[in-house]
Write a protein that holds these residues in place. Sequence first.
Motif, PDB file in Angstrom:
ATOM      1  N   ILE A 127      -6.396  18.885   5.478  1.00  0.00           N
ATOM      2  CA  ILE A 127      -6.964  18.059   6.571  1.00  0.00           C
ATOM      3  C   ILE A 127      -6.590  16.575   6.174  1.00  0.00           C
ATOM      4  O   ILE A 127      -7.220  16.005   4.876  1.00  0.00           O
ATOM      5  N   VAL A 128      -6.366  15.944   7.071  1.00  0.00           N
ATOM      6  CA  VAL A 128      -5.907  14.366   6.663  1.00  0.00           C
ATOM      7  C   VAL A 128      -6.721  13.495   7.509  1.00  0.00           C
ATOM      8  O   VAL A 128      -6.701  13.719   8.984  1.00  0.00           O
ATOM      9  N   ALA A 129      -7.456  12.486   6.912  1.00  0.00           N
ATOM     10  CA  ALA A 129      -7.963  11.630   7.798  1.00  0.00           C
ATOM     11  C   ALA A 129      -7.400  10.300   7.605  1.00  0.00           C
ATOM     12  O   ALA A 129      -6.830   9.777   6.706  1.00  0.00           O
ATOM     13  N   VAL A 184      -3.220   6.702   6.050  1.00  0.00           N
ATOM     14  CA  VAL A 184      -3.912   7.986   5.328  1.00  0.00           C
ATOM     15  C   VAL A 184      -5.177   7.323   4.633  1.00  0.00           C
ATOM     16  O   VAL A 184      -4.848   6.499   3.785  1.00  0.00           O
ATOM     17  N   LEU A 185      -6.277   7.827   4.772  1.00  0.00           N
ATOM     18  CA  LEU A 185      -7.220   7.481   4.295  1.00  0.00           C
ATOM     19  C   LEU A 185      -7.758   8.443   3.342  1.00  0.00           C
ATOM     20  O   LEU A 185      -8.170   8.001   2.208  1.00  0.00           O
ATOM     21  N   TYR A 186      -7.879  10.083   3.637  1.00  0.00           N
ATOM     22  CA  TYR A 186      -8.219  10.807   2.539  1.00  0.00           C
ATOM     23  C   TYR A 186      -7.313  12.187   3.032  1.00  0.00           C
ATOM     24  O   TYR A 186      -6.809  12.419   4.170  1.00  0.00           O
ATOM     25  N   VAL A 187      -7.060  12.775   1.721  1.00  0.00           N
ATOM     26  CA  VAL A 187      -6.368  14.115   2.159  1.00  0.00           C
ATOM     27  C   VAL A 187      -7.193  15.144   1.383  1.00  0.00           C
ATOM     28  O   VAL A 187      -7.601  15.060   0.456  1.00  0.00           O
ATOM     29  N   TYR A 188      -7.741  16.055   2.367  1.00  0.00           N
ATOM     30  CA  TYR A 188      -8.438  17.411   1.649  1.00  0.00           C
ATOM     31  C   TYR A 188      -7.381  18.712   1.675  1.00  0.00           C
ATOM     32  O   TYR A 188      -6.945  18.992   2.866  1.00  0.00           O
ATOM     33  N   LEU A 222      -1.503   8.068  -2.899  1.00  0.00           N
ATOM     34  CA  LEU A 222      -1.165   8.680  -1.759  1.00  0.00           C
ATOM     35  C   LEU A 222      -0.029   8.455  -1.220  1.00  0.00           C
ATOM     36  O   LEU A 222       0.388   8.671   0.086  1.00  0.00           O
ATOM     37  N   GLU A 223       0.905   7.883  -2.129  1.00  0.00           N
ATOM     38  CA  GLU A 223       2.303   7.701  -1.661  1.00  0.00           C
ATOM     39  C   GLU A 223       2.776   8.606  -1.409  1.00  0.00           C
ATOM     40  O   GLU A 223       3.995   8.838  -0.314  1.00  0.00           O
ATOM     41  N   GLY A 224       2.802   9.928  -1.841  1.00  0.00           N
ATOM     42  CA  GLY A 224       3.541  11.101  -1.383  1.00  0.00           C
ATOM     43  C   GLY A 224       3.345  11.776  -0.210  1.00  0.00           C
ATOM     44  O   GLY A 224       3.803  12.714   0.417  1.00  0.00           O
ATOM     45  N   VAL A 225       2.315  11.191   0.726  1.00  0.00           N
ATOM     46  CA  VAL A 225       1.812  11.555   1.967  1.00  0.00           C
ATOM     47  C   VAL A 225       2.133  10.383   2.980  1.00  0.00           C
ATOM     48  O   VAL A 225       1.592  10.596   4.295  1.00  0.00           O
ATOM     49  N   ARG A 226       2.532   9.357   2.717  1.00  0.00           N
ATOM     50  CA  ARG A 226       2.696   8.203   3.410  1.00  0.00           C
ATOM     51  C   ARG A 226       3.440   8.418   4.608  1.00  0.00           C
ATOM     52  O   ARG A 226       3.359   7.725   5.684  1.00  0.00           O
ATOM     53  N   ALA A 227       4.337   9.487   4.755  1.00  0.00           N
ATOM     54  CA  ALA A 227       5.321   9.834   5.615  1.00  0.00           C
ATOM     55  C   ALA A 227       4.367  10.508   6.881  1.00  0.00           C
ATOM     56  O   ALA A 227       5.047  10.239   8.115  1.00  0.00           O
ATOM     57  N   LEU A 228       3.331  10.586   6.712  1.00  0.00           N
ATOM     58  CA  LEU A 228       2.301  11.056   7.693  1.00  0.00           C
ATOM     59  C   LEU A 228       1.865   9.699   8.652  1.00  0.00           C
ATOM     60  O   LEU A 228       1.449   9.962   9.832  1.00  0.00           O
ATOM     61  N   GLU A 229       2.006   8.782   8.316  1.00  0.00           N
ATOM     62  CA  GLU A 229       1.377   7.554   8.907  1.00  0.00           C
ATOM     63  C   GLU A 229       2.289   7.096   9.901  1.00  0.00           C
ATOM     64  O   GLU A 229       3.552   7.349  10.016  1.00  0.00           O
TER      65      GLU A 229
END
Length: 313
Positions: A271-273, A279-283, A305-312
């Motif tokens: 779950i990503v907020a 990206v604010l938070y990754v659960y 959180l660099e590894g999930v920045r592609a979601l932005e």
Amino acid sequence: MDQDLPTWDDTRAADVFNEHRRLLTSVAYRVLGRWSDAEDVVQDAWLRWSGSDYARIEDPKAFLVTVTTRLAIDQLRKVQTRKESYVGPWLPEPVLTRDGADSSPDAADRVVLDDTVSLAMLLVMETLSPLERAVFVLREAFDYSFAEIAAMLDRTEPAVRQLLVRARNHVHEKRPRYPLDDAKRQSIADRFLAACVGGDVRPLLELLSPEVTLVADGGGVVTAARRPVEGQDHVARFLLGIVDKYAKFMQEGADLRIEVVAGGVNGSPAIVAFLDGKVLYVYTLDLDEDGRIRAVFGMANPEKLEGVRALEV
């Protein structure tokens, strides 16, 4: 004979390195548990490679994996020292393990989609020494032979075998398994988010294992629970409190949204907020054999959180 040997130039050297970059990053990430450090290690490996006498290297892939592994081991020793002063619980950095636009990863992506990349497994590997962890990763995740690992680490084969036995003994009992298919895990993540947003504790309790634990990593940079939250009731009410906080932000006009990223974060449903598109938070949800949630890993530290920045967007 020499005329038949391929010639090397900067372009060919860069092409060879880039051909193996995904593999090198995957090895470094598993050894370190930090995406940013893994990228730094791969960059250092490139510097070593670009300064090499290419004609004397018989197997570029083996050379690059060897250099990357040794650099990762050195970096891991430094990271372990930094962890001693880390504020609150420490979690591995989450990383996307699939192209968000494609739920069926191609062969090039499969290198990062086994259970050694899950956050639960990365945490188990934290109990290993740097050498044990490197041997375990090279053998379990990438299926290198004992002879190959011995050459990479400058150890004898018997020493490598002993390191692997110790590593396996450490992780065997705690090693998480993922028997559920993607569709079931997607469904659980969807139900989890719906239960949290719905504000009713009963459907949330049904999804949580009695022994569920929530671990949040804020690193002292942002607000997060400084200790693990344990037990169904405590975790459920903690989660509902977070959603209530998010709801208040939205009422005040904040551009905040919460979405499910199925299978896309460390091979697990997440779950990503997002706040203002960032990206604010990754659960990340860790599931047991019955499909109940046995752990919720929350990453809030923006530095991790660099590894999930592609979601932005």
